[in-house]
Motif scaffolding. Structure first.
Motif, PDB file in Angstrom:
ATOM      1  N   ASP A 153      -9.273 -25.475   4.782  1.00 42.56           N
ATOM      2  CA  ASP A 153      -8.116 -26.189   4.241  1.00 42.56           C
ATOM      3  C   ASP A 153      -7.831 -25.820   2.798  1.00 42.56           C
ATOM      4  O   ASP A 153      -6.839 -26.268   2.222  1.00 42.56           O
ATOM      5  CB  ASP A 153      -8.294 -27.701   4.378  1.00 42.56           C
ATOM      6  CG  ASP A 153      -9.532 -28.216   3.660  1.00 42.56           C
ATOM      7  OD1 ASP A 153     -10.286 -27.401   3.113  1.00 42.56           O
ATOM      8  OD2 ASP A 153      -9.746 -29.442   3.678  1.00 42.56           O
ATOM      9  N   CYS A 154      -8.698 -25.002   2.204  1.00 43.01           N
ATOM     10  CA  CYS A 154      -8.515 -24.542   0.828  1.00 43.01           C
ATOM     11  C   CYS A 154      -8.678 -23.029   0.808  1.00 43.01           C
ATOM     12  O   CYS A 154      -9.705 -22.509   1.266  1.00 43.01           O
ATOM     13  CB  CYS A 154      -9.520 -25.213  -0.102  1.00 43.01           C
ATOM     14  SG  CYS A 154      -9.447 -24.605  -1.809  1.00 43.01           S
ATOM     15  N   ALA A 155      -7.691 -22.323   0.274  1.00 41.05           N
ATOM     16  CA  ALA A 155      -7.718 -20.863   0.289  1.00 41.05           C
ATOM     17  C   ALA A 155      -8.861 -20.289  -0.535  1.00 41.05           C
ATOM     18  O   ALA A 155      -9.245 -19.129  -0.349  1.00 41.05           O
ATOM     19  CB  ALA A 155      -6.379 -20.322  -0.227  1.00 41.05           C
ATOM     20  N   ASP A 156      -9.426 -21.083  -1.448  1.00 39.20           N
ATOM     21  CA  ASP A 156     -10.507 -20.591  -2.299  1.00 39.20           C
ATOM     22  C   ASP A 156     -11.860 -20.587  -1.586  1.00 39.20           C
ATOM     23  O   ASP A 156     -12.830 -20.036  -2.119  1.00 39.20           O
ATOM     24  CB  ASP A 156     -10.616 -21.454  -3.567  1.00 39.20           C
ATOM     25  CG  ASP A 156      -9.373 -21.345  -4.445  1.00 39.20           C
ATOM     26  OD1 ASP A 156      -8.704 -20.291  -4.381  1.00 39.20           O
ATOM     27  OD2 ASP A 156      -9.063 -22.305  -5.172  1.00 39.20           O
ATOM     28  N   LEU A 157     -11.936 -21.202  -0.420  1.00 40.97           N
ATOM     29  CA  LEU A 157     -13.211 -21.298   0.288  1.00 40.97           C
ATOM     30  C   LEU A 157     -13.354 -20.173   1.311  1.00 40.97           C
ATOM     31  O   LEU A 157     -12.389 -19.824   1.998  1.00 40.97           O
ATOM     32  CB  LEU A 157     -13.319 -22.645   1.004  1.00 40.97           C
ATOM     33  CG  LEU A 157     -13.317 -23.885   0.105  1.00 40.97           C
ATOM     34  CD1 LEU A 157     -13.329 -25.150   0.960  1.00 40.97           C
ATOM     35  CD2 LEU A 157     -14.523 -23.879  -0.833  1.00 40.97           C
ATOM     36  N   PRO A 158     -14.558 -19.618   1.438  1.00 36.22           N
ATOM     37  CA  PRO A 158     -14.760 -18.532   2.407  1.00 36.22           C
ATOM     38  C   PRO A 158     -14.816 -19.011   3.846  1.00 36.22           C
ATOM     39  O   PRO A 158     -14.615 -18.221   4.773  1.00 36.22           O
ATOM     40  CB  PRO A 158     -16.103 -17.938   1.977  1.00 36.22           C
ATOM     41  CG  PRO A 158     -16.834 -19.070   1.342  1.00 36.22           C
ATOM     42  CD  PRO A 158     -15.764 -19.875   0.634  1.00 36.22           C
ATOM     43  N   ARG A 159     -15.112 -20.286   4.064  1.00 39.60           N
ATOM     44  CA  ARG A 159     -15.177 -20.851   5.408  1.00 39.60           C
ATOM     45  C   ARG A 159     -14.888 -22.344   5.315  1.00 39.60           C
ATOM     46  O   ARG A 159     -14.987 -22.939   4.232  1.00 39.60           O
ATOM     47  CB  ARG A 159     -16.550 -20.614   6.036  1.00 39.60           C
ATOM     48  CG  ARG A 159     -17.699 -21.098   5.192  1.00 39.60           C
ATOM     49  CD  ARG A 159     -19.052 -20.752   5.798  1.00 39.60           C
ATOM     50  NE  ARG A 159     -19.528 -21.788   6.697  1.00 39.60           N
ATOM     51  CZ  ARG A 159     -20.758 -21.808   7.212  1.00 39.60           C
ATOM     52  NH1 ARG A 159     -21.604 -20.845   6.915  1.00 39.60           N
ATOM     53  NH2 ARG A 159     -21.135 -22.777   8.018  1.00 39.60           N
ATOM     54  N   PRO A 160     -14.529 -22.998   6.416  1.00 42.44           N
ATOM     55  CA  PRO A 160     -14.199 -24.422   6.348  1.00 42.44           C
ATOM     56  C   PRO A 160     -15.406 -25.275   5.985  1.00 42.44           C
ATOM     57  O   PRO A 160     -16.533 -24.976   6.367  1.00 42.44           O
ATOM     58  CB  PRO A 160     -13.728 -24.749   7.772  1.00 42.44           C
ATOM     59  CG  PRO A 160     -13.522 -23.452   8.450  1.00 42.44           C
ATOM     60  CD  PRO A 160     -14.377 -22.449   7.782  1.00 42.44           C
ATOM     61  N   ASP A 161     -15.150 -26.340   5.231  1.00 44.92           N
ATOM     62  CA  ASP A 161     -16.197 -27.332   4.992  1.00 44.92           C
ATOM     63  C   ASP A 161     -16.474 -28.097   6.283  1.00 44.92           C
ATOM     64  O   ASP A 161     -15.601 -28.241   7.142  1.00 44.92           O
ATOM     65  CB  ASP A 161     -15.753 -28.328   3.918  1.00 44.92           C
ATOM     66  CG  ASP A 161     -15.791 -27.737   2.514  1.00 44.92           C
ATOM     67  OD1 ASP A 161     -16.264 -26.591   2.350  1.00 44.92           O
ATOM     68  OD2 ASP A 161     -15.344 -28.427   1.577  1.00 44.92           O
ATOM     69  N   ASP A 162     -17.709 -28.606   6.399  1.00 42.63           N
ATOM     70  CA  ASP A 162     -18.082 -29.479   7.507  1.00 42.63           C
ATOM     71  C   ASP A 162     -18.039 -30.927   7.038  1.00 42.63           C
ATOM     72  O   ASP A 162     -18.421 -31.239   5.897  1.00 42.63           O
ATOM     73  CB  ASP A 162     -19.512 -29.183   7.977  1.00 42.63           C
ATOM     74  CG  ASP A 162     -19.613 -27.853   8.696  1.00 42.63           C
ATOM     75  OD1 ASP A 162     -19.016 -27.710   9.769  1.00 42.63           O
ATOM     76  OD2 ASP A 162     -20.296 -26.950   8.181  1.00 42.63           O
TER      77      ASP A 162
END
Length: 277
Positions: A153-162
């Motif tokens: 949900d955030c372009a700065d993250l490499p993968r989705p948060d859990d």
């Protein structure tokens, strides 16, 4: 075959004493003992534990109207894994815990493989070798699935948060927010109102400037909906925080490090478990 849960356990199977205080750690161990006993004596499993299977859980969520990740291939043996079409994918064991065996793979238009997070080139041989190594370390079955990767949900993250909800037959009491970035995991805990709490776990690895996920309440309501339909007093219900809202991840009846909560939260969660029974 399965055996319905009836909330009771032979006291002779109970190895730990908890006195008069409720304890989440005690209830998890008790549940483990019950399941072991039933599988050994009756060659069956407790109803609800079939949902620990990622494929079964994925279909259960979809049947209940909850968005879940798309399974592209599997189950299959690690030696049968291939990536034939472009896109971001997740390779995961059919049954394992604590993210063991999970790999994030990007397939380019030319069908070259890269690590989704680092963008470094990888090969099918290195992917399979990592899967085999994880199987040997953690001793899970050689059954794998490939899912279409859910974008964060955030372009700065490499993968989705859990976002992992500790749910007790329709009541989600606490949620673990997990972020993996640069190979390091950081965490935050929230109560049912989305307020950050200290429960004694991962205090040395808190997400910097943590904020409650945008879709926290939507995910919480989904977790409570699923929890009410599961014939067990407790289930941890995981979601991925995607750019299109919460996406169901998996179900875990016996979470890892269940005995690391501080005494207050151990008692609170234990009390909710007993009430759910």
């Amino acid at each position: 075959s399965t055996v319905p849960f009836n909330g009771q356990i032979d006291p002779r199977l109970t190895k730990l004493k908890r006195g008069g205080v409720s304890s989440f750690a005690f209830k998890v161990r008790e549940s483990m003992q019950r399941r072991y006993y039933i599988k050994k004596e009756f060659k069956a499993d407790v109803s609800g534990f079939e949902l620990n299977d990622k494929i079964v859980a994925n279909q259960f969520a979809k049947d209940m109207g909850v968005k879940a990740a798309e399974v592209i291939a599997g189950p299959c043996r690690i030696s049968e894994i291939t990536f034939d079409t472009p896109g971001p994918y997740v390779l995961k064991p059919r049954s394992s815990t604590n993210s063991w065996g999970i790999q994030f793979v990007e397939v380019t238009d030319e069908l070259a493989l890269t690590d989704y997070a680092t963008k470094e080139p990888v090969t099918i041989e290195s992917i399979l070798a990592q899967g085999i190594e994880d199987m040997k370390k953690r001793r899970f079955k050689d059954e794998w699935v490939i899912e279409k990767m859910v974008l964060p949900d955030c372009a700065d993250l490499p993968r989705p948060d859990d976002l992992k909800f500790y749910s007790f037959h329709g009541k989600s009491v606490i949620a673990l927010h997990k972020r993996v970035d640069g190979g390091k995991s950081t965490y935050a805990w929230y109560n049912s109102d989305g307020e950050m709490v200290d429960c004694g776990k991962y205090n040395d690895r808190i997400i910097p400037n943590a904020k409650v996920p945008r879709d926290f309440m939507e995910a919480k309501l989904m977790s409570e909906k699923l929890s009410r339909l599961i014939p067990l007093p407790f289930m941890r219900i995981d979601f991925l925080m995607s750019d299109a809202g919460p996406v169901f991840g998996e179900l875990t009846p016996h979470p890892g490090t269940f005995d690391r909560f501080d005494s207050n939260w151990d008692a609170v969660l234990g009390q909710y478990w007993e009430e759910a029974e």
